[in-house]
Write a protein that holds these residues in place. Sequence first.
Motif, PDB file in Angstrom:
ATOM      1  N   UNK A  22      -3.824   9.084  -9.774  1.00 20.70           N
ATOM      2  CA  UNK A  22      -2.455   9.622  -9.618  1.00 20.70           C
ATOM      3  C   UNK A  22      -1.659   8.472  -9.124  1.00 20.70           C
ATOM      4  N   UNK A  23      -1.630   7.401  -9.345  1.00 20.71           N
ATOM      5  CA  UNK A  23      -0.730   6.615  -8.910  1.00 20.71           C
ATOM      6  C   UNK A  23       0.729   6.913  -9.248  1.00 20.71           C
ATOM      7  N   UNK A  24       1.722   6.751  -8.394  1.00 21.24           N
ATOM      8  CA  UNK A  24       2.830   7.328  -8.485  1.00 21.24           C
ATOM      9  C   UNK A  24       3.869   6.373  -9.368  1.00 21.24           C
ATOM     10  N   UNK A  25       3.290   5.164  -9.604  1.00 19.61           N
ATOM     11  CA  UNK A  25       3.874   4.182 -10.650  1.00 19.61           C
ATOM     12  C   UNK A  25       3.019   3.090 -10.966  1.00 19.61           C
ATOM     13  N   UNK A  26       3.046   2.564 -12.357  1.00 18.44           N
ATOM     14  CA  UNK A  26       2.666   1.489 -12.844  1.00 18.44           C
ATOM     15  C   UNK A  26       3.688   0.682 -13.085  1.00 18.44           C
ATOM     16  N   UNK A  27       3.858  -0.411 -12.525  1.00 15.69           N
ATOM     17  CA  UNK A  27       4.941  -1.419 -12.759  1.00 15.69           C
ATOM     18  C   UNK A  27       4.725  -2.424 -14.303  1.00 15.69           C
ATOM     19  N   UNK A  28       3.397  -2.433 -14.528  1.00 19.34           N
ATOM     20  CA  UNK A  28       3.208  -3.309 -15.501  1.00 19.34           C
ATOM     21  C   UNK A  28       1.992  -3.746 -15.501  1.00 19.34           C
ATOM     22  N   UNK A  29       1.545  -4.825 -16.501  1.00 16.44           N
ATOM     23  CA  UNK A  29       0.005  -5.135 -16.715  1.00 16.44           C
ATOM     24  C   UNK A  29       0.117  -6.713 -16.420  1.00 16.44           C
ATOM     25  N   UNK A  79       0.685  -1.100  -0.074  1.00 16.49           N
ATOM     26  CA  UNK A  79      -0.033  -0.135  -0.166  1.00 16.49           C
ATOM     27  C   UNK A  79       0.913   1.317   0.115  1.00 16.49           C
ATOM     28  N   UNK A  80       1.761   1.176   0.722  1.00 16.57           N
ATOM     29  CA  UNK A  80       2.973   2.290   0.689  1.00 16.57           C
ATOM     30  C   UNK A  80       3.447   2.642  -0.331  1.00 16.57           C
ATOM     31  N   UNK A  81       3.976   1.462  -1.226  1.00 17.69           N
ATOM     32  CA  UNK A  81       4.663   1.681  -2.222  1.00 17.69           C
ATOM     33  C   UNK A  81       3.587   2.182  -3.186  1.00 17.69           C
ATOM     34  N   UNK A  82       2.356   1.811  -3.416  1.00 17.63           N
ATOM     35  CA  UNK A  82       1.409   2.225  -4.388  1.00 17.63           C
ATOM     36  C   UNK A  82       0.889   3.634  -4.092  1.00 17.63           C
ATOM     37  N   UNK A  83       1.061   4.140  -2.835  1.00 17.03           N
ATOM     38  CA  UNK A  83       0.788   5.381  -2.460  1.00 17.03           C
ATOM     39  C   UNK A  83      -0.907   5.433  -2.438  1.00 17.03           C
ATOM     40  N   UNK A  84      -1.299   4.397  -1.589  1.00 18.96           N
ATOM     41  CA  UNK A  84      -2.845   4.176  -1.253  1.00 18.96           C
ATOM     42  C   UNK A  84      -3.182   4.178   0.265  1.00 18.96           C
ATOM     43  N   UNK A 130      11.250  -2.995 -15.277  1.00 14.00           N
ATOM     44  CA  UNK A 130      11.568  -1.448 -14.854  1.00 14.00           C
ATOM     45  C   UNK A 130      13.081  -1.215 -15.239  1.00 14.00           C
ATOM     46  N   UNK A 131      13.998  -2.117 -15.027  1.00 16.53           N
ATOM     47  CA  UNK A 131      15.260  -1.841 -14.927  1.00 16.53           C
ATOM     48  C   UNK A 131      16.008  -2.229 -15.885  1.00 16.53           C
ATOM     49  N   UNK A 132      15.477  -3.037 -16.909  1.00 19.14           N
ATOM     50  CA  UNK A 132      16.042  -3.759 -18.100  1.00 19.14           C
ATOM     51  C   UNK A 132      17.212  -4.673 -17.734  1.00 19.14           C
ATOM     52  N   UNK A 133      16.946  -5.615 -16.736  1.00 13.52           N
ATOM     53  CA  UNK A 133      17.942  -6.488 -16.405  1.00 13.52           C
ATOM     54  C   UNK A 133      17.088  -7.922 -16.262  1.00 13.52           C
ATOM     55  N   UNK A 134      17.818  -9.085 -16.646  1.00 15.44           N
ATOM     56  CA  UNK A 134      17.238 -10.314 -16.328  1.00 15.44           C
ATOM     57  C   UNK A 134      18.244 -10.784 -15.004  1.00 15.44           C
ATOM     58  N   UNK A 135      17.477 -11.205 -13.856  1.00 14.93           N
ATOM     59  CA  UNK A 135      18.096 -11.491 -12.608  1.00 14.93           C
ATOM     60  C   UNK A 135      18.802 -12.958 -12.889  1.00 14.93           C
ATOM     61  N   UNK A 136      19.942 -13.470 -12.242  1.00 12.83           N
ATOM     62  CA  UNK A 136      20.546 -14.594 -12.557  1.00 12.83           C
ATOM     63  C   UNK A 136      19.967 -15.641 -11.839  1.00 12.83           C
TER      64      UNK A 136
END
Length: 406
Positions: free
Chosen positions: A250-257, A87-92, A354-360
């Motif tokens: 006014x969500x502070x970010x949308x990570x994806x769908x 919730x905090x991350x979403x600003x809700x 978001x960051x353009x990386x594939x974690x290992x």
Amino acid sequence: MTGTERTVVTGLGVAAPNGIGTAGYWAATRSGTSGIGRVTRFDPSSYPATLAGEIAGFVAKEHLPGRLLPQTDRMTQLALTSADWAFEDAGVDPGELPEYSMGVITASSSGGFEFGQRELEALWSKGSRHVSAYQSFAWFYAVNSGQISIRHGMRGPSGVVVSDQAGGLDALAQARRQIRKGTGLVVSGGMDASICPWGWVAQMAGDRLSTSDDPEQAYLPFDAAARGHVPGEGGALLVLEELGHARARGARQVYGEIAGYGSTLDPRPGSGRPPGLRKAVELALADAGTAPEEIDVVFADAAAVPELDRIEAETITGVFGARGVAVTAPKTMTGRLYSGAAPLDVAAALLAIRDGVVPPSIGVTPLEEYGLDLVVGTERTAEIRSALVIARGQGGFNSALVVRAV
């Protein structure tokens, strides 16, 4: 509502063995830092399996009111805290939204095992008068959904899905259905924690736990030395919203769908019919309207059981071609978290976009015969627009989920 509304993720709450909180988990995962070690929550020396992914440093009283502590299992304490973080991350602020416009749909694999064991011990050693009244619900599969909804006044469509590791994706898909029906916001995902003797014996009964005592060699999916998985605790909870709802507030970010989902059930053993995993992947791609070549990375189920690894490798190469897509298994750093594993992979997939990386994946030397482009050792830089997450539950459950950038 038309039933085709876009469901997006606006908040993440993570508790994992290699990092508490989204930032801590993601930094550890990108750097290949493992959270697997010898069990400390009880003495495992009398059991064949002695390793787990435990969450160190989590002190529930630092995050939750004291009244909740005696009535909740460790998994619920982790879930409540992760929901707060999401919730905090979403600003809700849930208190500012209509209570029937919000729901909670989680997955659970084992329920509150540690709480249940403690109360059963009290029953056997002291008698029924010493059993907590909270035992009536603290052990239950639906308790995380219930406690989150009560804490935040969320009275919209809610529930729980029980299908082992596949359940984490099934819960997210059910949340998407409710959003398409008109619910504005749903907290969804999964959180499990059953590292106690009772839970340990139950997990060992599945005959899939690694008995290695070397944390670096115990959990090796797609490797010639695969010998079963290491269990773990934790997972992720996500704030899901209809895209218009998120933009309107006014969500502070949308990570994806959450773009596509498919699920199947394997046929009974000995039937001669093929496993259902590939069909689940194909259904998810079709639901997302996504061609295989549009998927940039696959987050694998990574059972570390040779026959199951073979089935998953054949599914991936059958759909994408040999070495046709990057594949990763960051759960090699956490262990398999049961209902929490797939939501954690979804969170990692969204952060990868978001960051353009594939974690290992760590520690793994993939068999050449599997034909997988498995990212091992260190992260890989890549432009990622769409990711596929695969999850399987014991008993033949198969689920797949497509997430993509908005």
